[in-house]
Design a protein around this motif. Structure first.
Motif, mmCIF file in Angstrom:
data_model
loop_
_atom_site.group_PDB
_atom_site.id
_atom_site.type_symbol
_atom_site.label_atom_id
_atom_site.label_comp_id
_atom_site.label_asym_id
_atom_site.label_seq_id
_atom_site.Cartn_x
_atom_site.Cartn_y
_atom_site.Cartn_z
ATOM 1 N N ILE A 1 0.831 -1.205 0.000
ATOM 2 C CA ILE A 1 0.000 0.000 0.000
ATOM 3 C C ILE A 1 0.865 1.255 0.000
ATOM 4 O O ILE A 1 0.597 2.213 -0.744
ATOM 5 C CB ILE A 1 -0.943 -0.004 1.224
ATOM 6 C CG1 ILE A 1 -2.008 -1.089 1.056
ATOM 7 C CG2 ILE A 1 -1.603 1.363 1.407
ATOM 8 C CD1 ILE A 1 -2.909 -1.244 2.266
ATOM 9 N N THR A 2 1.908 1.267 0.820
ATOM 10 C CA THR A 2 2.782 2.441 0.903
ATOM 11 C C THR A 2 3.449 2.735 -0.433
ATOM 12 O O THR A 2 3.472 3.883 -0.889
ATOM 13 C CB THR A 2 3.854 2.237 1.982
ATOM 14 O OG1 THR A 2 3.219 2.035 3.256
ATOM 15 C CG2 THR A 2 4.768 3.457 2.076
ATOM 16 N N LEU A 3 3.990 1.710 -1.071
ATOM 17 C CA LEU A 3 4.682 1.911 -2.343
ATOM 18 C C LEU A 3 3.726 2.378 -3.435
ATOM 19 O O LEU A 3 4.037 3.302 -4.194
ATOM 20 C CB LEU A 3 5.377 0.616 -2.769
ATOM 21 C CG LEU A 3 6.560 0.168 -1.909
ATOM 22 C CD1 LEU A 3 7.084 -1.180 -2.383
ATOM 23 C CD2 LEU A 3 7.676 1.197 -1.941
ATOM 24 N N VAL A 4 2.562 1.759 -3.516
ATOM 25 C CA VAL A 4 1.613 2.100 -4.582
ATOM 26 C C VAL A 4 1.075 3.514 -4.406
ATOM 27 O O VAL A 4 1.079 4.325 -5.345
ATOM 28 C CB VAL A 4 0.466 1.077 -4.611
ATOM 29 C CG1 VAL A 4 -0.639 1.541 -5.547
ATOM 30 C CG2 VAL A 4 0.984 -0.290 -5.068
ATOM 31 N N LEU A 5 0.611 3.848 -3.203
ATOM 32 C CA LEU A 5 0.050 5.177 -2.972
ATOM 33 C C LEU A 5 1.121 6.260 -3.036
ATOM 34 O O LEU A 5 0.871 7.362 -3.549
ATOM 35 C CB LEU A 5 -0.653 5.226 -1.615
ATOM 36 C CG LEU A 5 -1.956 4.429 -1.505
ATOM 37 C CD1 LEU A 5 -2.566 4.612 -0.123
ATOM 38 C CD2 LEU A 5 -2.949 4.850 -2.570
ATOM 39 N N ALA A 6 2.319 5.964 -2.524
ATOM 40 C CA ALA A 6 3.390 6.957 -2.565
ATOM 41 C C ALA A 6 3.761 7.302 -3.999
ATOM 42 O O ALA A 6 3.940 8.480 -4.339
ATOM 43 C CB ALA A 6 4.617 6.431 -1.814
ATOM 44 N N CYS A 7 3.860 6.292 -4.859
ATOM 45 C CA CYS A 7 4.176 6.559 -6.265
ATOM 46 C C CYS A 7 3.050 7.349 -6.932
ATOM 47 O O CYS A 7 3.313 8.258 -7.732
ATOM 48 C CB CYS A 7 4.416 5.243 -7.009
ATOM 49 S SG CYS A 7 5.954 4.404 -6.559
ATOM 50 N N GLY A 8 1.805 7.025 -6.605
ATOM 51 C CA GLY A 8 0.692 7.762 -7.175
ATOM 52 C C GLY A 8 0.718 9.230 -6.794
ATOM 53 O O GLY A 8 0.439 10.101 -7.625
ATOM 54 N N LEU A 9 1.061 9.532 -5.555
ATOM 55 C CA LEU A 9 1.116 10.925 -5.096
ATOM 56 C C LEU A 9 2.366 11.641 -5.608
ATOM 57 O O LEU A 9 2.293 12.815 -5.988
ATOM 58 C CB LEU A 9 1.074 10.965 -3.567
ATOM 59 C CG LEU A 9 -0.231 10.477 -2.925
ATOM 60 C CD1 LEU A 9 -0.111 10.493 -1.406
ATOM 61 C CD2 LEU A 9 -1.413 11.324 -3.376
ATOM 62 N N LEU A 10 3.500 10.959 -5.632
ATOM 63 C CA LEU A 10 4.737 11.595 -6.091
ATOM 64 C C LEU A 10 4.677 11.956 -7.568
ATOM 65 O O LEU A 10 5.334 12.909 -8.001
ATOM 66 C CB LEU A 10 5.927 10.671 -5.819
ATOM 67 C CG LEU A 10 6.295 10.474 -4.350
ATOM 68 C CD1 LEU A 10 7.403 9.432 -4.218
ATOM 69 C CD2 LEU A 10 6.728 11.778 -3.704
ATOM 70 N N PHE A 11 3.887 11.228 -8.319
ATOM 71 C CA PHE A 11 3.753 11.520 -9.749
ATOM 72 C C PHE A 11 2.943 12.792 -10.007
ATOM 73 O O PHE A 11 2.788 13.202 -11.163
ATOM 74 C CB PHE A 11 3.113 10.333 -10.473
ATOM 75 C CG PHE A 11 4.107 9.339 -11.010
ATOM 76 C CD1 PHE A 11 5.069 8.778 -10.173
ATOM 77 C CD2 PHE A 11 4.093 8.956 -12.332
ATOM 78 C CE1 PHE A 11 5.983 7.857 -10.658
ATOM 79 C CE2 PHE A 11 5.017 8.038 -12.836
ATOM 80 C CZ PHE A 11 5.965 7.496 -11.992
#
Length: 270
Positions: A176-186
């Protein structure tokens, strides 16, 4: 509209957004076999799409170094409520991801009437680009960052006598952390676009502080990823690319703003 009317309007936008998240979350909860057997536990299986692509690339190069035959770890639940609580958490997160475009559209519907006509015109397509970048970030995090992190951490051993047996809470939290973090960082280009529109930042400042930005990106990548250099670099490189794209976006925004100001000055002088 009065202040209370604005609050009432905002409340209904928020209710509709949470309603969409709830609907998709319930759907994800009911589709347990697909959500868990295919999506969440997918990166733990050797036949996951990313691993197969790595194997095909490796075979094309005349090697099988990147082919994965097995994942030498198991996932277990050490708490009585472990599986049920993670089932709920994963359903909510999937509901949030799927409903994100609609939820952002609802919030944008509340914000956009307060913009001037020229601001509304210049921000046209904001919902599309925000949703697109978020989706690309989620896909990047799920299909590239997550499987590499899971494979690295699952195979890492300080001694052969120590078995890798991970708790389901730890595994789901990483995914969850990796997926959501990448979505927000993009969302970096979108943030730079609006800050440039507001005159808060300029392309000159972005170029001047590029070295500082690289350090900040490395720190962010280290914070949102597991402690392995491969995953950190996988997150760092696209962020650096997005930073370069953001510089170009800022230049375009500032140039158009200066041209508009020049036109207004020319018309006022007539």
């Amino acid at each position: 509209m009065s202040f209370l009317d604005h609050l009432e309007e905002l409340r209904w936008h928020i209710i509709r957004s949470f309603g969409a998240i709830l609907v998709f979350g319930i759907a994800a909860f009911l589709m347990k076999d697909f959500v868990w057997g295919v999506l969440i536990l997918g990166p733990t299986k050797p036949d996951f799409w990313t691993y197969e692509m790595f194997c095909k690339v490796s075979s094309a190069l005349g090697s099988d170094a990147f082919c994965i035959d097995e994942m030498p770890f198991i996932i277990q639940s050490r708490k009585m409520t472990g599986q049920f609580s993670m089932h709920i958490v994963s359903s909510v997160v999937i509901g949030l991801i799927v409903a994100f475009p609609y939820a952002f559209w609802e919030i944008w519907r509340f914000v956009s009437p307060g913009l001037y006509d020229n601001e509304r015109k210049l921000s046209r397509g904001a919902v599309f680009f925000v949703s697109l970048l978020f989706s690309l970030g989620v896909l990047f995090g799920y299909f590239l960052v997550t499987p590499i992190s899971v494979n690295f951490l699952g195979n890492y051993q300080v001694d052969e006598t120590i078995l890798n047996e991970f708790d389901i809470t730890s595994y789901v939290s990483i995914v969850i952390t990796l997926v959501l973090a990448c979505g927000l960082l993009f969302q970096l280009p979108i943030v730079v676009y609006f800050l440039s529109k507001a005159g808060v930042i300029s392309p000159e400042a972005l170029v001047k502080y590029r070295k500082h930005a690289i350090v900040v990106i490395l720190i962010i990548a280290a914070l949102v990823t597991p402690p392995d250099p491969i995953t950190q670099l996988l997150v760092t490189f696209p962020l650096l690319l997005l930073y370069q794209v953001s510089i170009y976006i800022s230049r375009v925004v500032v140039r158009k703003r200066e041209e508009k100001m020049a036109e207004e000055e020319a018309q006022s002088s007539l």
